[in-house]
Design a protein around this motif. Structure first.
Motif, PDB file in Angstrom:
ATOM      1  N   UNK A 223       0.853  -1.185   0.000  1.00 48.39           N
ATOM      2  CA  UNK A 223       0.000   0.000   0.000  1.00 48.39           C
ATOM      3  C   UNK A 223       0.888   1.233   0.000  1.00 48.39           C
ATOM      4  N   UNK A 224       0.624   2.142  -0.933  1.00 51.44           N
ATOM      5  CA  UNK A 224       1.357   3.412  -0.987  1.00 51.44           C
ATOM      6  C   UNK A 224       0.497   4.500  -0.349  1.00 51.44           C
ATOM      7  N   UNK A 225       1.034   5.142   0.674  1.00 53.70           N
ATOM      8  CA  UNK A 225       0.301   6.207   1.353  1.00 53.70           C
ATOM      9  C   UNK A 225       0.695   7.567   0.795  1.00 53.70           C
ATOM     10  N   UNK A 226      -0.205   8.512   0.943  1.00 53.43           N
ATOM     11  CA  UNK A 226       0.021   9.839   0.366  1.00 53.43           C
ATOM     12  C   UNK A 226       1.224  10.537   0.981  1.00 53.43           C
ATOM     13  N   UNK A 227       1.591  10.149   2.211  1.00 57.64           N
ATOM     14  CA  UNK A 227       2.742  10.773   2.858  1.00 57.64           C
ATOM     15  C   UNK A 227       4.071  10.165   2.409  1.00 57.64           C
ATOM     16  N   UNK A 228       4.013   9.204   1.480  1.00 58.41           N
ATOM     17  CA  UNK A 228       5.217   8.575   0.962  1.00 58.41           C
ATOM     18  C   UNK A 228       5.568   7.260   1.620  1.00 58.41           C
ATOM     19  N   UNK A 229       4.937   6.947   2.741  1.00 61.71           N
ATOM     20  CA  UNK A 229       5.225   5.686   3.436  1.00 61.71           C
ATOM     21  C   UNK A 229       4.634   4.505   2.669  1.00 61.71           C
ATOM     22  N   UNK A 230       5.199   3.333   2.927  1.00 65.39           N
ATOM     23  CA  UNK A 230       4.696   2.085   2.360  1.00 65.39           C
ATOM     24  C   UNK A 230       4.047   1.255   3.454  1.00 65.39           C
ATOM     25  N   UNK A 231       2.964   0.566   3.096  1.00 63.84           N
ATOM     26  CA  UNK A 231       2.358  -0.423   3.972  1.00 63.84           C
ATOM     27  C   UNK A 231       2.543  -1.798   3.365  1.00 63.84           C
ATOM     28  N   UNK A 232       2.986  -2.745   4.177  1.00 64.53           N
ATOM     29  CA  UNK A 232       3.118  -4.134   3.739  1.00 64.53           C
ATOM     30  C   UNK A 232       2.157  -4.959   4.586  1.00 64.53           C
ATOM     31  N   UNK A 233       1.160  -5.533   3.938  1.00 67.63           N
ATOM     32  CA  UNK A 233       0.099  -6.252   4.644  1.00 67.63           C
ATOM     33  C   UNK A 233       0.129  -7.709   4.223  1.00 67.63           C
ATOM     34  N   UNK A 234       0.170  -8.596   5.208  1.00 69.49           N
ATOM     35  CA  UNK A 234       0.249 -10.037   4.939  1.00 69.49           C
ATOM     36  C   UNK A 234      -0.828 -10.759   5.737  1.00 69.49           C
ATOM     37  N   UNK A 235      -1.481 -11.725   5.086  1.00 70.16           N
ATOM     38  CA  UNK A 235      -2.489 -12.518   5.781  1.00 70.16           C
ATOM     39  C   UNK A 235      -2.626 -13.865   5.098  1.00 70.16           C
TER      40      UNK A 235
END
Length: 343
Positions: A223-235
């Motif tokens: 996931x790319x956030x507007x603030x430049x951070x990345x989200x990595x989601x695993x399930x």
């Protein structure tokens, strides 16, 4: 006293919500309805309340003040909209609906009829999440660069007694669920990461079907956030012994949470890893927040933004996987706007 109807025992958490309702001094379970009559009768007998086969009799009963919805997800919109139209307060299992547009319709109906709608996103009330938010807001990590969150179990791993694993068979029904591991178990990492990361710009997804079901049993998102951070989601439903993990990385520090173990390293703290001596107090569970919003007009900490954001990620993730590309969230918003204009 708030008189409650239980609508379906389809979801695995239905018993949990019945217990929470029975434990709440402001709630009283009065009746059960279920799209599966046999299951509903059995549940009603267990709870020592009547079973009603006709949904509209339940929803038009003036003695019923509220409903707890644990139906198949594909019935959420229809049933919740009917409940709202009959001025019943609504507590429901996640996800609220399959599309952001449907979520907007549901919230519009709740607002129009002045009923309180709560979607169960319980990990937003946990002390570890509140600590992570506190650390982030306090600047201990500097600028956030990455959030990684993993929640997986072995619910689809075959056993001697059950070739499909311990999850109910209907959890692999694509029509009823709208998906598999991501839309169900993955909801928790999604809404946690959204809270920490902020507004979403784009999603890239892989939804694997390793066990041969019609739905994903193993999934990962970027996931790319507007603030430049990345989200990595695993399930996933195929992981034996997998711990819950929430990790935050920033320019000045790192926070690692694995089950109940929490460690932080920050330039603003003494050198090395630190374990917090105390954690914030847990917030009231979603059902308690729902009740408080009904009887005391208290504003819940779980918001429409959280609920809409959860569906937005799921909708974008499915589009990303099917089309094999990165999907910007503006595409989803544009679809909604076009439908509004067309409608």
């Amino acid at each position: 006293m708030i008189n409650v109807a239980l609508l379906s025992k389809w979801h695995v958490h239905a018993d949990d919500y019945a217990r929470q309702a029975n434990a709440n001094k402001h709630l009283q379970i009065k009746v059960v309805w279920d799209e599966n009559i046999e299951r509903g009768i059995e549940w009603a007998q267990k709870l020592a309340v009547p079973f009603e086969q006709d949904l509209m009799k339940v929803l038009t009963d003036p003695e019923i003040d509220a409903v707890i919805v644990d139906t198949p997800t594909n019935l959420h919109k229809e049933i919740i909209m009917l409940a709202a139209a009959n001025r019943k307060h609504i507590f429901t299992e996640k996800v609220l609906a399959f599309t952001v547009g449907e979520c907007e319709e549901i919230y519009g109906a709740a607002e129009k009829n002045n009923v309180r709608l709560m979607v169960s996103l319980p990990r937003l009330t946990e002390n570890y999440y509140l600590y992570a938010q506190q650390v982030l807001d306090g600047g201990l990590l500097g600028k956030l660069t990455t959030v990684r969150c993993r929640l997986a179990h072995n619910g689809a791993v075959p056993t001697e007694g059950n070739p499909n694993g311990w999850l109910p068979k209907h959890f692999f029904n694509k029509e009823e669920c709208g998906g598999g591991a991501l839309i169900d178990l993955g909801a928790h990492p999604i809404y946690l990461t959204n809270r920490l990361g902020g507004p979403v710009r784009a999603v890239s997804a892989r939804l694997q079907q390793q066990a041969g079901f019609d739905v994903d049993d193993n999934a990962a998102l970027i996931v790319e956030y507007e603030n430049g951070a990345l989200g990595i989601i695993e399930t996933g439903f195929l992981s034996g012994g997998s711990p819950f993990q929430l990790e935050l990385y920033g320019t000045e520090g790192t926070l690692l949470i694995e089950d109940s173990k929490i460690r932080i390293k920050s330039k603003k703290l003494n050198e090395g890893w630190h374990t917090p001596e105390t954690l914030p107090d847990q917030l009231p569970l979603p059902m308690e927040q729902w009740v408080n919003s009904i009887i005391g007009e208290k504003v819940p900490t779980i918001t429409e933004t959280d609920v809409q954001g959860l569906t937005l990620i799921n909708q974008a993730a499915l589009r990303s996987y099917v089309q094999g590309r990165r999907v910007e969230t503006t595409e989803i918003i544009n679809i909604i706007n076009r439908k509004k204009i067309g409608g």
